[in-house]
Design a protein around this motif. Sequence first.
Motif, PDB file in Angstrom:
ATOM      1  N   UNK A 198       5.102  -6.179  -3.989  1.00  0.00           N
ATOM      2  CA  UNK A 198       5.045  -5.455  -5.264  1.00  0.00           C
ATOM      3  C   UNK A 198       4.591  -4.021  -4.998  1.00  0.00           C
ATOM      4  N   UNK A 199       5.168  -3.086  -5.745  1.00  0.00           N
ATOM      5  CA  UNK A 199       4.779  -1.670  -5.607  1.00  0.00           C
ATOM      6  C   UNK A 199       3.604  -1.347  -6.531  1.00  0.00           C
ATOM      7  N   UNK A 200       2.663  -0.512  -6.068  1.00  0.00           N
ATOM      8  CA  UNK A 200       1.547  -0.125  -6.950  1.00  0.00           C
ATOM      9  C   UNK A 200       1.975   0.951  -7.931  1.00  0.00           C
ATOM     10  N   UNK A 201       1.174   1.115  -8.961  1.00  0.00           N
ATOM     11  CA  UNK A 201       1.382   2.227  -9.897  1.00  0.00           C
ATOM     12  C   UNK A 201       0.582   3.417  -9.388  1.00  0.00           C
ATOM     13  N   UNK A 202       1.267   4.356  -8.802  1.00  0.00           N
ATOM     14  CA  UNK A 202       0.599   5.575  -8.340  1.00  0.00           C
ATOM     15  C   UNK A 202       0.571   6.588  -9.479  1.00  0.00           C
ATOM     16  N   UNK A 232       0.892  -1.158   0.000  1.00  0.00           N
ATOM     17  CA  UNK A 232       0.000   0.000   0.000  1.00  0.00           C
ATOM     18  C   UNK A 232       0.933   1.211   0.000  1.00  0.00           C
ATOM     19  N   UNK A 233       0.628   2.229  -0.784  1.00  0.00           N
ATOM     20  CA  UNK A 233       1.574   3.349  -0.886  1.00  0.00           C
ATOM     21  C   UNK A 233       0.832   4.678  -0.961  1.00  0.00           C
ATOM     22  N   UNK A 234       1.462   5.712  -0.380  1.00  0.00           N
ATOM     23  CA  UNK A 234       0.902   7.078  -0.415  1.00  0.00           C
ATOM     24  C   UNK A 234       2.018   8.047  -0.756  1.00  0.00           C
ATOM     25  N   UNK A 235       1.716   8.963  -1.672  1.00  0.00           N
ATOM     26  CA  UNK A 235       2.671  10.037  -1.970  1.00  0.00           C
ATOM     27  C   UNK A 235       1.904  11.278  -2.397  1.00  0.00           C
ATOM     28  N   UNK A 236       2.552  12.454  -2.281  1.00  0.00           N
ATOM     29  CA  UNK A 236       1.827  13.713  -2.501  1.00  0.00           C
ATOM     30  C   UNK A 236       1.497  13.988  -3.963  1.00  0.00           C
TER      31      UNK A 236
END
Length: 564
Positions: free
Chosen positions: A322-326, A289-293
């Motif tokens: 695995x990293x999501x595509x943000x 799960x990932x969060x970025x501005x």
Amino acid sequence: MASRDSTLSFGALIFFFISFLRCISDQAEAAVRKYQFDVQVKNVSRLCHAKPIVTVNGRFPGPTIYVREGDRVVVNVTNHAQYNMSIHWHGLKQYRNGWADGPAYITQCPIQTGNSYLYDFNVTGQRGTLWWHAHIFWLRATVYGAIVIMPKQGTPFPFPHPNSEQIILLGEWWNSDVEEVVKQGTNLGLPPNMSDAHTINGKPGPLFPCFEKHTFAMEVEPGKTYLLRIINAALNDQLFFAIANHNMTVVEIDAVYTKPFTTQALFIGPGQTTNVLVSANQAPGRYFMAARPFLDVPIPIDNKTATAILQYKSIPNTVLPKLPRLPAPNDTKFALGYDENLKSLNSQQYPAKVPLKVDRTLFYTIGLGINPCPTCVNGTRLTASLNNISFVMPQIGLLQAHYFNMTGVFGTDFPDRPPMPFNYTGAPLTANLKTSQGTRLSRIAFNATVELVLQDTNLLTVESHPFHLHGYNFFVVGTGIGNYDPAKDPAKYNLVDPPERNTVGVPTGGWTAIRFRADNPGVWFMHCHLELHTSWGLKTAFVVEDGPGSDQTVLPPPKDLPSC
């Protein structure tokens, strides 16, 4: 004929009896939820840096408040920290009871060191995810937590019932003392240093140093569905959020049910909450799960990605996630498209009561400015304003001043529109940026319907702004890029099922129109939820007059209301 009358009266008796039972059951169901919040300093380590932070009950993030719609909540806040403190229950309407709303110097004086204050309020007509946070200085950097309001007993969610649920709090972390960072920026007249990391449930995740103890993980079982209650508690950033390989179905925003829609990523501003359903329907493994501005203007921010792990049961920790595509940090198209998908559920049980007739039309411009500051590094200080007025905080609670008719604390001459119209989103304006300063409020008649258009301007730069209105939900009836056109834009409004919120983003170089009914008497803060801009003066308040009925007036203040 007599038998028909007796049947009718028997039916009426049965109806009365059922209504009576319902009333008894409602009263039995409504409980008093009591909490003790001890504001205390605790040493906490993140990113290989240990420092003392202000916490509630020694926890970071703080404890979750669990209630049911109709409950009464009593939270005794005792301040053991060196800073004055106040707590805001973000999104709770606090009908007639601004004394429990919490913003320092607006509805109360702060709780001084060694003192306590009892926040006592009812949760009426609301269910879903909200949150609480400190509402003084920048202390909400570490003083925040979730509020979960369950529907009344026996009332199902208007979406498939999840197998389990999880709170996801998105935040920020500074290695330095946040208050010192702010003080330094204020003294220089410049923005304070940006945060060193974003966090998920207080933890930055494996893309940062010393992550071993500081990664949040959530275990799921194949085939099950999970409700994620996602809260953006960051101080200064709108965020994208995604889960690798997993879609999310949005079912609620700001504690209001929505028409469900499925998305690969969320766009969520500071102060906003979003509930999503996630199905564990992928190959068992570990997924980030990932969060970025999100930022579509060239302003320095902490643009690093916070991560947590969605982990299928029985999968070993040695499996690499695995990293999501943000979306890209400047993906304005995604941000605008995402917001267009948000619609109120507008069902028979949960109607969208949009005001169709408007009594009061307000137009507020959002601007940055520069005021003289002989002690600052450039001889100037950055400010922010609404209608060219930078708000000056009073020395006493505005609600107190209003309730007791104190003079000289605030004026009610805040202009309904900017003093001088101009091409708001044209070429950047860098001349005549001096703003006026004052504690000026807008007076609104009880039960008046209000339309407020918030217009971004290119004073220094255009920028996106999330605005929060205390004491109310509102309907977001329209939004657009460029200058608002009162002749053409209202024709495009959504007056059927617009999203209902308490915090809304004004797009970069654009405008947003909201509507609400002023049926909650008191003094209600409205401000940008970017803490940087709020501290620069991007805020104001509405004085909503009492109504004619005895149940339409501000309640008397509690005996333990803090004094200044």
